[in-house]
Design a protein around this motif. Sequence first.
Motif, PDB file in Angstrom:
ATOM      1  N   ASN A  26       3.540  12.085  14.852  1.00  0.00           N
ATOM      2  CA  ASN A  26       2.469  12.968  15.318  1.00  0.00           C
ATOM      3  C   ASN A  26       1.232  12.652  14.488  1.00  0.00           C
ATOM      4  O   ASN A  26       1.297  12.615  13.260  1.00  0.00           O
ATOM      5  N   LEU A  27       0.156  12.405  15.172  1.00  0.00           N
ATOM      6  CA  LEU A  27      -1.064  12.027  14.451  1.00  0.00           C
ATOM      7  C   LEU A  27      -2.269  12.427  15.294  1.00  0.00           C
ATOM      8  O   LEU A  27      -2.280  12.239  16.510  1.00  0.00           O
ATOM      9  N   VAL A  28      -3.247  12.979  14.619  1.00  0.00           N
ATOM     10  CA  VAL A  28      -4.479  13.362  15.307  1.00  0.00           C
ATOM     11  C   VAL A  28      -5.640  12.682  14.586  1.00  0.00           C
ATOM     12  O   VAL A  28      -5.740  12.759  13.365  1.00  0.00           O
ATOM     13  N   VAL A  29      -6.463  11.970  15.343  1.00  0.00           N
ATOM     14  CA  VAL A  29      -7.634  11.334  14.747  1.00  0.00           C
ATOM     15  C   VAL A  29      -8.875  11.919  15.408  1.00  0.00           C
ATOM     16  O   VAL A  29      -9.030  11.864  16.632  1.00  0.00           O
ATOM     17  N   ALA A  30      -9.724  12.504  14.583  1.00  0.00           N
ATOM     18  CA  ALA A  30     -10.937  13.134  15.112  1.00  0.00           C
ATOM     19  C   ALA A  30     -12.045  12.105  15.269  1.00  0.00           C
ATOM     20  O   ALA A  30     -12.035  11.050  14.627  1.00  0.00           O
ATOM     21  N   LYS A  31     -12.988  12.434  16.123  1.00  0.00           N
ATOM     22  CA  LYS A  31     -14.108  11.533  16.388  1.00  0.00           C
ATOM     23  C   LYS A  31     -14.937  11.342  15.104  1.00  0.00           C
ATOM     24  O   LYS A  31     -15.127  12.278  14.331  1.00  0.00           O
ATOM     25  N   ALA A  32     -15.352  10.119  14.883  1.00  0.00           N
ATOM     26  CA  ALA A  32     -16.180   9.729  13.740  1.00  0.00           C
ATOM     27  C   ALA A  32     -15.444   9.825  12.407  1.00  0.00           C
ATOM     28  O   ALA A  32     -16.052   9.715  11.342  1.00  0.00           O
ATOM     29  N   GLU A  33     -14.139  10.020  12.492  1.00  0.00           N
ATOM     30  CA  GLU A  33     -13.321  10.107  11.286  1.00  0.00           C
ATOM     31  C   GLU A  33     -13.009   8.700  10.777  1.00  0.00           C
ATOM     32  O   GLU A  33     -13.084   7.720  11.518  1.00  0.00           O
ATOM     33  N   SER A  34     -12.657   8.598   9.503  1.00  0.00           N
ATOM     34  CA  SER A  34     -12.129   7.325   8.997  1.00  0.00           C
ATOM     35  C   SER A  34     -10.732   7.594   8.435  1.00  0.00           C
ATOM     36  O   SER A  34     -10.543   8.522   7.641  1.00  0.00           O
ATOM     37  N   VAL A  35      -9.782   6.803   8.915  1.00  0.00           N
ATOM     38  CA  VAL A  35      -8.381   7.016   8.554  1.00  0.00           C
ATOM     39  C   VAL A  35      -7.808   5.725   7.999  1.00  0.00           C
ATOM     40  O   VAL A  35      -7.955   4.666   8.627  1.00  0.00           O
ATOM     41  N   ALA A  36      -7.162   5.825   6.869  1.00  0.00           N
ATOM     42  CA  ALA A  36      -6.481   4.656   6.315  1.00  0.00           C
ATOM     43  C   ALA A  36      -4.984   4.815   6.542  1.00  0.00           C
ATOM     44  O   ALA A  36      -4.440   5.897   6.344  1.00  0.00           O
ATOM     45  N   ILE A  37      -4.343   3.771   6.977  1.00  0.00           N
ATOM     46  CA  ILE A  37      -2.888   3.790   7.131  1.00  0.00           C
ATOM     47  C   ILE A  37      -2.323   2.827   6.099  1.00  0.00           C
ATOM     48  O   ILE A  37      -2.664   1.637   6.107  1.00  0.00           O
ATOM     49  N   VAL A  38      -1.528   3.351   5.237  1.00  0.00           N
ATOM     50  CA  VAL A  38      -0.942   2.514   4.193  1.00  0.00           C
ATOM     51  C   VAL A  38       0.574   2.573   4.280  1.00  0.00           C
ATOM     52  O   VAL A  38       1.140   3.471   4.905  1.00  0.00           O
ATOM     53  N   GLY A  39       1.201   1.632   3.644  1.00  0.00           N
ATOM     54  CA  GLY A  39       2.659   1.611   3.659  1.00  0.00           C
ATOM     55  C   GLY A  39       3.144   0.217   3.304  1.00  0.00           C
ATOM     56  O   GLY A  39       2.373  -0.745   3.332  1.00  0.00           O
ATOM     57  N   ALA A  40       4.434   0.157   3.015  1.00  0.00           N
ATOM     58  CA  ALA A  40       5.009  -1.134   2.631  1.00  0.00           C
ATOM     59  C   ALA A  40       5.057  -2.064   3.838  1.00  0.00           C
ATOM     60  O   ALA A  40       4.928  -1.619   4.979  1.00  0.00           O
ATOM     61  N   SER A  41       5.253  -3.351   3.543  1.00  0.00           N
ATOM     62  CA  SER A  41       5.384  -4.310   4.638  1.00  0.00           C
ATOM     63  C   SER A  41       6.579  -3.931   5.510  1.00  0.00           C
ATOM     64  O   SER A  41       7.637  -3.575   4.992  1.00  0.00           O
ATOM     65  N   GLY A  42       6.387  -3.987   6.808  1.00  0.00           N
ATOM     66  CA  GLY A  42       7.479  -3.673   7.724  1.00  0.00           C
ATOM     67  C   GLY A  42       7.688  -2.192   7.930  1.00  0.00           C
ATOM     68  O   GLY A  42       8.661  -1.769   8.567  1.00  0.00           O
ATOM     69  N   SER A  43       6.779  -1.376   7.390  1.00  0.00           N
ATOM     70  CA  SER A  43       6.967   0.068   7.524  1.00  0.00           C
ATOM     71  C   SER A  43       6.574   0.575   8.908  1.00  0.00           C
ATOM     72  O   SER A  43       6.938   1.696   9.277  1.00  0.00           O
ATOM     73  N   GLY A  44       5.808  -0.209   9.653  1.00  0.00           N
ATOM     74  CA  GLY A  44       5.416   0.209  11.007  1.00  0.00           C
ATOM     75  C   GLY A  44       3.919   0.416  11.169  1.00  0.00           C
ATOM     76  O   GLY A  44       3.474   0.946  12.184  1.00  0.00           O
TER      77      GLY A  44
END
Lengths: 231, 372
Positions: A26-44
């Motif tokens: 579940n994820l919500v991204v608002a307009k004009a937002e900046s989102v970083a997605i981090v995680g280990a290699s192969g995490s998805g």
Amino acid sequence: MTVLISLEQVSRDFDNGRIVALRDVNLVVAKAESVAIVGASGSGKTTLIMLMCGIMLPSAGVIRWRGRPVTTPKAWTGLRRTEIGIVFQDFNLFPTLTAVENVEVPMFGALNHSCERKRRANDVLEAVGLGERGYHLPHELSGGERQRVAIARSLVNHPTLLLADEPTGNLDSISGTAIMDLLFDLQRSQGVTFVLVTHNASHARRCRQQIQIQDGRVFEKAPGRLREVAK
Amino acid sequence: MNHVELAFRNLQRRPARSILTILGVAVAVGSFITLYGLSSSAYENVQQSIEDIPSDLTIRRSGSAELFGGAVPQALVRQVAQIPGIAAVTGELISLVETDSGDHVLAAGWPDGSFFWQTVPLEEGRLPRQEERRVALVGLDLAGALKKRTGDTITLLGEPFHIVGVTRFKSVIDRNEVVVPLSDLQEVTFRPGAVTYLSVRLAHPQDPAEVDRISNAIAAIGGLSASKSEDLLRNDSMVGLLRAVSSSMAWVALLMGTLMVLNTLLMAVLERTREIGILSAIGWSTERIMGALMLEGLILSAIGSVAGIGIGIGGAYLLSAIPAIGRYVAVQPTIGLVLASALAAIGIGIFGSSYPAWRAARQSPATALGRG
């Protein structure tokens, strides 16, 4: 807050369900937002970003664009043409086309006149600092310059959402920092919603929202702990 | 940059392969034009030869499939002439004979007094006189090829014939033919008393009922069949065989061209899987991707078609220059054939590129980008 894109209970598996890359996200991204997605290699991480632009379709769950579910490849193609720009780690430029021509390619179908396409491509290249290098082929450009061309290409149709999948992964630290500066400048100046997949913690910290992916599940990073993103 | 420029850029990426494909299409289109031109010209030339020496009915040995096969007794001329409604009858013996140069030429033997002699357009010299023997009329093209003229001697099957005139018929067959007295040709070919067929002029050729009645009367003689001279080719198996063989070869050539474009574009699609995925990733629709790849196929086939038309016309000229062919067929591709070939080339482009384009467009962008 205007929601641009949202994922509801989205899962993605491969190999007939034997490999689960993402589970009930579940994820919500608002307009004009900046989102970083981090995680280990192969995490998805990359799977998540591929789902957010419809290059990959979810095995379960719903993805909404401005509140409306997007389910068909055709609908996603339309969004990628007009609303979503993508920057890949390995640039993915067309080797036989010059920088200007590479930037022109997404405008086929969006803009009919070739002169207008060329003018706009030159303008965007100018904006990413490659005004003088437009007529060079990709192999004549440095890694940083190639990524700038890729960024110009992703922005040329004035997208609402810019997805960047480890855009500095193939660059040295100086070029990488310059590219990130450019992306954040553009995000701020153009009001683009920005989703960044990165391994680099300092780059991630520059985003307002940080998401961690772990074992196919998405967590919101809060100081000192991980909080799973609730529906 | 527009779609065409984009397609050219992609084709320039593998120049050797693109050039070879263009050559393949060019050879296919060229072969089609030459071979189909040969087929249709063969028919037209024989038709024109019949028109050069007009008659209303041709009588052949019934059951004989080809034009020059079979033999009819010359003595039947008198019997046929007695059928009411027949204005004139003549026999003609046709044979391929060796000349002094070792070439084989078509020789026709006409009897004294035949109405055929009245149809001969002379370039120079005169017609053979009644009872004159071992004389010949030589067609204009053959005279030129053998460097003969009136007053010279031509050898047919080892026997010398005095050339008394040079003919200038319209048909390439007749322009390469030697006409001699029937009895001379019967003698040198060891076919005394035989003719290849009889030609008939009718008193009322426009009356279909009269034509049918006379045809039936001829058939009633036994062992003979009469057909309108203009229908002669329709039932001729030799001309039919030539047309069938050259047409088949022409279509095979065209099919090979299609397969060549298909192979090239299929290879290109496989090589450019990732690029096609990128196109999809940046918003290109399935239709646009298919269109772009089919445009590449069309460009290959269009360039190949233009080159092929040149090859085809050149090939037709070269074929006509070969004496063994040129003496009987002037291969002349018509504008219609050239246009049809150009259309066929467009078909090559569309059919040859549609499958690879369809394959490219249906693959998931995630798979194409190596993410599937």
